[in-house]
Design a protein around this motif. Structure first.
Motif, PDB file in Angstrom:
ATOM      1  N   ASN A 141       0.817  -1.212   0.000  1.00  0.00           N
ATOM      2  CA  ASN A 141       0.000   0.000   0.000  1.00  0.00           C
ATOM      3  C   ASN A 141       0.854   1.267   0.000  1.00  0.00           C
ATOM      4  O   ASN A 141       0.533   2.241  -0.678  1.00  0.00           O
ATOM      5  CB  ASN A 141      -0.953  -0.010   1.194  1.00  0.00           C
ATOM      6  N   ALA A 142       1.957   1.246   0.737  1.00  0.00           N
ATOM      7  CA  ALA A 142       2.862   2.391   0.739  1.00  0.00           C
ATOM      8  C   ALA A 142       3.524   2.569  -0.621  1.00  0.00           C
ATOM      9  O   ALA A 142       3.665   3.700  -1.110  1.00  0.00           O
ATOM     10  CB  ALA A 142       3.920   2.209   1.821  1.00  0.00           C
ATOM     11  N   GLN A 143       3.910   1.464  -1.247  1.00  0.00           N
ATOM     12  CA  GLN A 143       4.564   1.545  -2.548  1.00  0.00           C
ATOM     13  C   GLN A 143       3.585   1.963  -3.646  1.00  0.00           C
ATOM     14  O   GLN A 143       3.956   2.704  -4.563  1.00  0.00           O
ATOM     15  CB  GLN A 143       5.205   0.205  -2.894  1.00  0.00           C
ATOM     16  N   LEU A 144       2.330   1.509  -3.558  1.00  0.00           N
ATOM     17  CA  LEU A 144       1.332   1.957  -4.537  1.00  0.00           C
ATOM     18  C   LEU A 144       1.088   3.453  -4.398  1.00  0.00           C
ATOM     19  O   LEU A 144       0.964   4.170  -5.399  1.00  0.00           O
ATOM     20  CB  LEU A 144       0.027   1.194  -4.362  1.00  0.00           C
ATOM     21  N   ALA A 145       1.037   3.929  -3.161  1.00  0.00           N
ATOM     22  CA  ALA A 145       0.868   5.367  -2.933  1.00  0.00           C
ATOM     23  C   ALA A 145       2.009   6.155  -3.572  1.00  0.00           C
ATOM     24  O   ALA A 145       1.789   7.185  -4.224  1.00  0.00           O
ATOM     25  CB  ALA A 145       0.790   5.652  -1.439  1.00  0.00           C
ATOM     26  N   HIS A 146       3.218   5.676  -3.394  1.00  0.00           N
ATOM     27  CA  HIS A 146       4.380   6.336  -3.993  1.00  0.00           C
ATOM     28  C   HIS A 146       4.283   6.324  -5.516  1.00  0.00           C
ATOM     29  O   HIS A 146       4.560   7.333  -6.176  1.00  0.00           O
ATOM     30  CB  HIS A 146       5.652   5.626  -3.533  1.00  0.00           C
ATOM     31  N   LYS A 147       3.854   5.203  -6.064  1.00  0.00           N
ATOM     32  CA  LYS A 147       3.753   5.061  -7.514  1.00  0.00           C
ATOM     33  C   LYS A 147       2.704   6.005  -8.100  1.00  0.00           C
ATOM     34  O   LYS A 147       2.878   6.551  -9.198  1.00  0.00           O
ATOM     35  CB  LYS A 147       3.371   3.616  -7.840  1.00  0.00           C
TER      36      LYS A 147
END
Length: 249
Positions: free
Chosen positions: A109-115
């Motif tokens: 979820n954190a990486q999707l937010a960054h993406k």
């Protein structure tokens, strides 16, 4: 690096004791004791196992491993073929499910937010895995959000909602998190992103006025395991390779 030391580090980093999960987290299949080349993917499919063996993997790191709650425990059929291939080549399998979804920096979820350029302001859902927050100014409606997702993830999302709808607050949870939609609605968000959609969710989105965006289970969960693999490689001086076995879901 020793496989047992790697497991201990990952278990602590991802705080696996904190989670009630549908599968065991950690080392699911033991392999050779020393890990020099770690290969990651979203799912421990037979295609991935074969590709990783050909790439010289000492151990595999995945989000979707084996031994799910309620499944047949017998090592027959597809399960036997997968595990037999690992054992025959002495390749270990490390799998992290909910703990990898939830990690504040390396998680799905954190990486999707960054993406996607999303900014987390809070969490919700079972075990506080899902996130809610705001989005960048160039995505202030459903159309802008949809186009950004398509560019970032390389696939067209399924959207239930009008392109012109203004979006200022958003919630998201990777994978198959459509059951969090009701709670997202209660939070007062304008849109919700996850991987999959159920038939009933179409009507919930239409009647609530909250846009529902199904961006792909696999597509939304490609980034946590990559970030985790790169973290391990940099910290312990081993090599890491991500192999993407595509899935249309």
């Amino acid at each position: 690096m020793r496989l047992d030391k790697l497991e201990i580090y990952l278990n602590q980093l991802l705080n696996i004791a904190h989670f009630r999960d549908y599968c065991p987290n950690g080392l699911q299949v033991e392999g050779r004791s020393e890990v020099h080349h770690l290969v990651s993917s979203v799912t421990a499919s037979l295609d991935f196992i074969q590709a990783a063996i050909e790439a010289g993997a000492d151990a595999l790191l995945v989000h979707h491993g084996y031994f799910w709650r309620g499944e047949d425990p017998c090592l027959v059929g597809r399960k036997h073929r997968r595990i037999a291939r690992l054992i025959a080549h002495d390749v270990g399998l490390l799998s992290y499910h909910l703990p990898l979804d939830a990690h504040p920096e390396l998680g799905n979820n954190a990486q999707l937010a960054h993406k996607l350029g999303l900014v987390e302001t809070g969490r919700f859902g079972d075990q506080n895995i899902a996130m809610h927050g705001t989005l960048s100014p160039d995505m202030q409606n459903v159309k802008g959000l949809r186009m950004n997702i398509e560019r970032a993830l390389g696939r067209e999302p399924l959207v239930i909602g009008e392109d012109s709808k203004t979006v200022t607050r958003i919630a998201w949870c990777t994978g198959g998190a459509q059951d969090y939609f009701d709670e997202a609605i209660r939070l007062g968000v304008d849109a919700f992103i996850t991987g999959e959609i159920s038939e009933r969710t179409v009507h919930d989105a239409r009647e609530s006025g909250v846009a529902f965006i199904a961006a792909g289970h696999h597509a939304t969960e490609r980034y946590g395991v990559q970030a985790l693999g790169e973290h391990i490689a940099q910290k312990f001086g081993i090599t890491h390779q991500f192999i993407d076995i595509d899935s249309p879901v």
